[in-house]
Structure formats: C-alpha cells, structure tokens
Scaffold this active site. Structure first.
Site, mmCIF file in Angstrom:
data_model
loop_
_atom_site.group_PDB
_atom_site.id
_atom_site.type_symbol
_atom_site.label_atom_id
_atom_site.label_comp_id
_atom_site.label_asym_id
_atom_site.label_seq_id
_atom_site.Cartn_x
_atom_site.Cartn_y
_atom_site.Cartn_z
ATOM 1 N N GLY A 26 18.037 -43.591 -15.367
ATOM 2 C CA GLY A 26 18.990 -42.987 -16.298
ATOM 3 C C GLY A 26 19.115 -41.503 -16.076
ATOM 4 N N ASN A 27 19.778 -40.823 -16.979
ATOM 5 C CA ASN A 27 19.868 -39.364 -16.882
ATOM 6 C C ASN A 27 19.906 -38.750 -18.278
ATOM 7 O OD1 ASN A 27 22.752 -38.953 -17.715
ATOM 8 N ND2 ASN A 27 23.091 -40.267 -15.928
ATOM 9 N N ARG A 28 19.980 -37.426 -18.341
ATOM 10 C CA ARG A 28 19.786 -36.724 -19.614
ATOM 11 C C ARG A 28 21.041 -36.607 -20.476
ATOM 12 N NH1 ARG A 28 14.794 -34.380 -19.358
ATOM 13 N NH2 ARG A 28 14.068 -33.866 -17.274
#
Ligand code: CTP
Length: 394
Positions: free
Chosen positions: A210-212
């Site tokens: 995933g990412n932020r």
C-alpha cells in the site's frame, strides 16, 4: 468558500423529544458562516427554550404567528422569502400531517405553505408512529410535492426500544442542506469522476502493498464538485462516510480502480485522478497466507495498468503528480505522456502539506506549460481552484 457561508437557513423545530438536538444544528450552521432564523412550534418551546436558540443564532426566535414584526410584511411571508432553504428538524408526525394537508395554523406551517424555497424535513418520532401507514402516506405526499426527506436514523428510541425514528446526526443533516443548496451551483449538470486513496495490491489474503495516501484530497474534490452542483462519482480505496448525493464506488487494487473508472467515465465531463495508484503489483498473488520460512522472501512485481494513460474519451483529464524533486519539470512530462489537460503537482517532501494533511501546496500546470503556483491552503480550497480551472476548459 463554504457553500453555507452567508446563506440564510430557516430552522423549523417541532415538539419531538429530539428537539434537544436542534440547538446543535443551529450552532454548527452558525460556525459554518450561515445565518439561522428559527421558527419553533408551541410544543417545541416546551422542550427547549427559545432563549437558547436566540443566544446561539444571535437573532430573534419566532414562535408566535401574532408576535409583532419590525417591518410591515407579515412574518411568515418575509421569513419564507428570505430563506435559502428551510429545514424542519425534528419534524413530528403532527407537523408532517398538517403540512401534508396544507394547514397553516401556526407560524411554521404558514411559512412552509407560503414558501417557494426548498424544504428539507427530518422526521423523528417513535417507530410505531413513523411506520403507521398514515404517517408514511403523509411523508410520501410531501416527497411528491418536492420536499427533501431525510431518512430517520436507526437506534435507541425514547420508548427504550431499538428502531427507526431517531433524528440523524447533525453532520448528516448539514450535509443534506449543502446538497440542496448546491443545486444551482456553477457546475450544475456536469459529471465528474474522482478517484481517492492509495490502492492496495494483494500479496496474499492477509497482506498487501500500500501507500500513505489518506484519500483526503480526492474527497475534498468530490465534495467541492458536489457542493457546486456537479454529479459526482467517487471511486475510492478508503472507506468514508460519503457526502450525500455522491455515488461512491469502493475498490482496492489498481486493476479494480481501472475497471471502475472505465465504466464511470462513459458519460463524464471530467476525470480527476487524485488516487495514489500503485505502480507495481505482485505477479502471483498467493491464495493462502504465506508462511514464515528461513531465508529471503522474494516477490516478483509487475507493472499495474496506468489508468490515466489508458482510459480514453472526450472528457477532461486531470492528474496529480507526487514529486520529491524537479516538481514542475516532472509534472510536465507526466501531463504530456498521459495526455492530460491539467496536472496538480505537489512536493511530497514538504512537511506542512501532502499525505494525511488537511492542507496542500500545489502547482497547477496546463497544456501550455503555464504553471500556477498556489500557496499552502486547505485541500478544500485546492479542490475549488482545480475545479475553477476545469470549468474554464469546459
Ligand atoms: N496514475 C494512474 N495509474 C497508475 C499510476 C498513476 O492513473 N498506474 C495517475 C495518478 O492517479 C496521478 C498520476 O497518474 O494522477 C501521476 O501519478 P504519480 O504516482 O505521480 O506518477 P506515476 O505515473 O506513477 O510515476 P512515478 O511514480 O514514477 O512518479
């Protein structure tokens, strides 16, 4: 600018026990910049005092048809004319019945009968009263006459039972007010598809890459477009309570997002890709949870589809460029490669903006490589600036 700013909301309060929540609605509306005129029925004034509402709204509270008015116009006529929207919260079965028959035996009912302003009604009562066919028939009569009815909430009722009939939360009521006010907005009739959040690329049934991204920028754009009258489809990886009137499609991966975007853009005027789409996905997603073992675990990653580049159509395409160096240069390259009309570039190394923050500092670049450098502002303000630019192109 907040759509509620400087609007006049006529808050009608009737004598249901949930009238105790009405001061909160008035207070939040005031905090958002609206002027609030309150009309209370006699029974409402037995539950909460007009003085409370007077203090909150800083205006005279109207309870009586026959109270003296400062000008020569009849009170109910001037109240009806000055409001941008009328909200009756809570609306009791009794007031609903009176309004359905067109009765005008108190100030609130006469005002509603005399108005051409949109009326929102939030029925709240005991579940048996609500489900009584008479009440249901009265509600649907008012719906047919153009009243916007807020679905009563489900939960604890005064009777001690759990059921339907509660006054919804203030935020939900205010959201419907925004939706109704947005109807005459400058993007009326335009269709927007907005993406939000970071995609999740599965590794196995439990884990993902995933990412932020928080999704806040995409939500702000969707809400701003909705507030300006657009029809909005929000394709999001992040769960949130969607603003009223926004069609929400939940997705997880880049592949799912691409499919949803392709379906949604068919009749769209603009696509705004605020989502942080993963560039890579795992080639072989494991059907079972991967077990810990000795040695190194290698995952083979393959490219995800580039949604903005691959989705075709005559709509306006807007992208975001998250950059940590050579902001404008890299953004212009993306704008060209992906065939965009506009790109909003943001420096992800800035401490005061970007991922998770409520603020953002972006530079909007168009096809002529003209860069509009915006100062730090709320994501909602950034959203409005991007929408202004899209409107120019439309
Ligand atoms: N985007 C997309 N599909 C992808 C990757 C990105 O549609 N597979 C969109 C994003 O939603 C954004 C724009 O393309 O609007 C630019 O995304 P960004 O991550 O900044 O650029 P990338 O093209 O992924 O390039 P890089 O990560 O190498 O900077």
């Amino acid at each position: 600018m907040d759509i509620l700013k400087d609007k006049t909301i006529l808050l009608g309060i009737t004598g249901g026990i949930s009238a105790y929540k009405a001061p909160d609605i008035a207070s939040k509306l005031r905090q958002l910049g609206a002027n609030v005129d309150v009309v209370m029925t006699e029974s409402a004034a037995k539950i909460i005092t007009p003085r409370t509402l007077q203090s909150i709204t800083n205006r005279q509270v109207h309870t009586d048809m026959w109270q003296p008015v400062e000008n020569f116009r009849a009170g109910h006529i001037s109240l009806a004319e000055s409001a941008d929207v009328i909200v009756i919260a809570p609306a009791t079965a009794n007031t609903i019945a009176k309004l359905a028959c067109g009765m005008a035996d108190n100030l609130l009912c006469s005002t509603v009968l005399a108005t051409r302003t949109p009326v929102i009604m939030s029925p709240a009562m005991n579940d048996n009263m609500l489900n009584n066919p008479v009440t249901q028939k009265n509600i649907s009569k008012l719906k047919d006459r153009g009243f916007v009815i807020i679905e009563p909430g489900y939960g604890h009722l005064l009777s001690g039972k759990i059921g339907q009939g509660r006054l919804p939360e203030t935020a939900e009521i205010i959201d419907i007010i925004r939706l109704v006010l947005s109807r005459g907005g400058d993007l009326k009739g335009k269709r927007f598809v907005v993406t939000a959040g970071g995609t999740r690329e599965a590794i196995d049934p439990v884990r993902f890459i995933g990412n932020r991204s928080s999704g806040k920028m995409g939500f702000a754009i969707a809400q701003a477009a909705r507030d300006r009258g657009a029809e909005v489809t929000l394709i999001s990886t992040v769960e949130c309570y969607p603003a009223a009137g926004i069609r929400m499609i939940a997705v997880e991966s880049a592949g799912e997002m691409k499919k949803a975007v392709e379906e949604a853009v068919v009749a769209a005027d603009a696509l705004i890709m605020a989502a942080a789409v993963a560039d890579y996905q795992v080639e072989q997603v494991s059907g079972n949870k991967i077990k810990k073992a000795d040695g190194v675990l290698s995952l083979k990653l393959i490219k995800t589809p580039d949604i903005l580049s691959e989705v075709k159509g005559s709509f306006i395409k807007v992208g975001f460029a998250a950059e940590s160096e050579n902001l404008v240069e890299n953004a212009i390259t993306k704008l060209k490669e992906k065939g965009l009309h506009l790109i909003a570039a943001n420096d992800i190394t800035a401490k005061d903006s970007g991922f998770g923050s409520d603020n953002n500092r972006v530079t909007i670049i168009d096809r002529n490589e003209r860069a509009e450098v915006l100062p730090l502002m709320s994501k909602r303000e950034v959203a409005d600036r991007i929408l202004d630019r899209i409107k120019e192109i439309i």
